[in-house]
Design a protein around this motif. Structure first.
Motif, mmCIF file in Angstrom:
data_model
loop_
_atom_site.group_PDB
_atom_site.id
_atom_site.type_symbol
_atom_site.label_atom_id
_atom_site.label_comp_id
_atom_site.label_asym_id
_atom_site.label_seq_id
_atom_site.Cartn_x
_atom_site.Cartn_y
_atom_site.Cartn_z
ATOM 1 N N ASP A 170 40.766 -8.309 -6.939
ATOM 2 C CA ASP A 170 40.339 -7.666 -8.185
ATOM 3 C C ASP A 170 40.507 -8.580 -9.393
ATOM 4 O OD1 ASP A 170 39.470 -5.515 -9.847
ATOM 5 O OD2 ASP A 170 41.552 -5.047 -10.314
ATOM 6 N N ILE A 175 34.529 -10.569 -8.634
ATOM 7 C CA ILE A 175 34.746 -9.462 -7.700
ATOM 8 C C ILE A 175 35.211 -8.237 -8.478
ATOM 9 C CG2 ILE A 175 36.027 -8.668 -5.675
ATOM 10 C CD1 ILE A 175 36.334 -11.586 -4.840
ATOM 11 N N SER A 176 34.447 -7.161 -8.397
ATOM 12 C CA SER A 176 34.807 -5.934 -9.113
ATOM 13 C C SER A 176 35.900 -5.182 -8.357
ATOM 14 C CB SER A 176 33.579 -5.037 -9.262
ATOM 15 O OG SER A 176 33.177 -4.533 -7.996
ATOM 16 N N LYS A 178 35.725 -2.158 -7.330
ATOM 17 C CA LYS A 178 35.084 -1.441 -6.223
ATOM 18 C C LYS A 178 34.872 -2.372 -5.035
ATOM 19 C CE LYS A 178 30.902 1.132 -4.983
ATOM 20 N NZ LYS A 178 29.592 1.660 -5.466
ATOM 21 N N GLN A 179 34.405 -3.576 -5.300
ATOM 22 C CA GLN A 179 34.178 -4.538 -4.221
ATOM 23 C C GLN A 179 35.496 -4.917 -3.550
ATOM 24 O OE1 GLN A 179 32.098 -7.378 -6.703
ATOM 25 N NE2 GLN A 179 30.167 -7.020 -5.631
ATOM 26 N N LEU A 182 36.497 -2.168 -1.176
ATOM 27 C CA LEU A 182 35.652 -2.135 0.014
ATOM 28 C C LEU A 182 35.992 -3.275 0.975
ATOM 29 C CD1 LEU A 182 32.220 -1.219 -1.616
ATOM 30 C CD2 LEU A 182 33.567 0.203 -0.058
ATOM 31 N N ILE A 183 36.307 -4.437 0.430
ATOM 32 C CA ILE A 183 36.674 -5.580 1.277
ATOM 33 C C ILE A 183 37.946 -5.274 2.057
ATOM 34 C CG2 ILE A 183 37.520 -7.964 1.226
ATOM 35 C CD1 ILE A 183 35.594 -8.428 -1.155
ATOM 36 N N LEU A 199 30.732 -10.378 4.827
ATOM 37 C CA LEU A 199 30.740 -9.460 3.682
ATOM 38 C C LEU A 199 29.439 -8.665 3.614
ATOM 39 C CD1 LEU A 199 32.344 -11.652 0.860
ATOM 40 C CD2 LEU A 199 33.350 -9.646 1.952
ATOM 41 N N THR A 204 27.352 -1.689 0.960
ATOM 42 C CA THR A 204 26.849 -1.898 -0.408
ATOM 43 C C THR A 204 26.796 -3.369 -0.814
ATOM 44 O OG1 THR A 204 29.079 -1.603 -1.305
ATOM 45 C CG2 THR A 204 27.684 0.362 -1.152
ATOM 46 N N PHE A 205 27.115 -4.281 0.109
ATOM 47 C CA PHE A 205 27.123 -5.710 -0.213
ATOM 48 C C PHE A 205 25.820 -6.362 0.258
ATOM 49 C CE2 PHE A 205 31.740 -7.018 -1.004
ATOM 50 C CZ PHE A 205 32.079 -5.760 -1.473
ATOM 51 N N TRP A 210 24.780 -12.664 -5.309
ATOM 52 C CA TRP A 210 26.201 -12.510 -5.619
ATOM 53 C C TRP A 210 27.052 -13.254 -4.601
ATOM 54 C CZ3 TRP A 210 29.842 -10.232 -2.351
ATOM 55 C CH2 TRP A 210 31.136 -10.154 -2.878
#
Length: 221
Positions: A170, A175-176, A178-179, A182-183, A199, A204-205, A210
């Motif tokens: 984070d 990298i948000s 949310k991402q 999810l990771i 990834l 959603t990736f 990106w």
């Protein structure tokens, strides 16, 4: 470190790639003026720095230079003035200190700190254009200083997708939150990533642009 040979540095237990980075830095005119300057070497990890810090010996030249810098009186405090850059050569964006940035036109202490903080959170610059992504840096200022910038050391710290925590992920500018969640969730459910390209298996990736942007900062060690 300013005069150490390759053999000297290897005897200290430093990895070959870190030794190479230090020697390249010195060969291109870089000077370690204080112990903390060694932290500019992105391949030198915190553990090695902490281990070696008590034994780092520097000449008194840097201290003399610092003592000779002019001071200004501001808000009841004496502060060391940072003279604006008399451009003798481009500023290496991956090696520039807080004081180095302040020597550029349009860059005060606040913007210099933003530049250094962005570089640290990013893990290092891979292009001069990335400097423009610094939060709070007007494009007009970037365009003015761009000709004064260079990148001699395109080295970055990488995040291990198979070990990085949510907080580690984070913190990276690309990298948000949310991402990052999810990771970590995907890794917990499916096990270790076999490649950075995995990834794209996360629902959603799907943004390949990106992925190419963040890829240089990731690995699966």
């Amino acid at each position: 470190p300013n005069t150490a040979s390759e053999a000297d540095l290897l005897r200290l237990g430093l990895p070959k790639w870190t030794v190479k980075s230090i020697l390249n830095y010195c060969a291109k005119g870089g000077i370690f003026r204080k112990k903390e300057d060694l932290k500019k070497i992105y391949t030198l990890d915190e553990e090695d720095y902490t281990r070696l810090e008590p034994y780092i010996m520097l000449s008194q030249t840097a201290a003399v230079e610092e003592a000779q810098r002019p001071v200004t009186y501001s808000g009841g405090n004496l502060t060391t003035a940072v003279p604006k850059l008399s451009v003798k050569g481009p500023l290496d964006i991956n090696r520039a200190s807080l004081e180095d940035w302040q020597r550029l036109p349009g860059i005060g202490e606040k913007r210099a700190r933003q530049l250094v903080n962005f570089r640290e959170s990013l893990g290092g610059f891979l292009s001069v254009e990335q400097v423009a992504e610094t939060n709070g840096l007007p494009d007009s200022v970037f365009q003015k200083i761009k000709p004064m910038l260079t990148l001699n050391f395109p080295e970055v710290r990488k995040l291990n997708l198979n070990a990085a925590s949510f907080d580690d992920l984070d913190k990276h500018p690309y990298i948000s939150a949310k991402q990052a969640r999810l990771i970590v969730a995907y890794r917990d459910q499916h096990g270790a990533f076999a490649s950075v390209d995995d990834l794209l298996k996360i629902a959603t990736f799907s943004d390949k642009k990106w992925l190419e942007k963040v890829r240089p900062y990731l690995d699966i060690r």
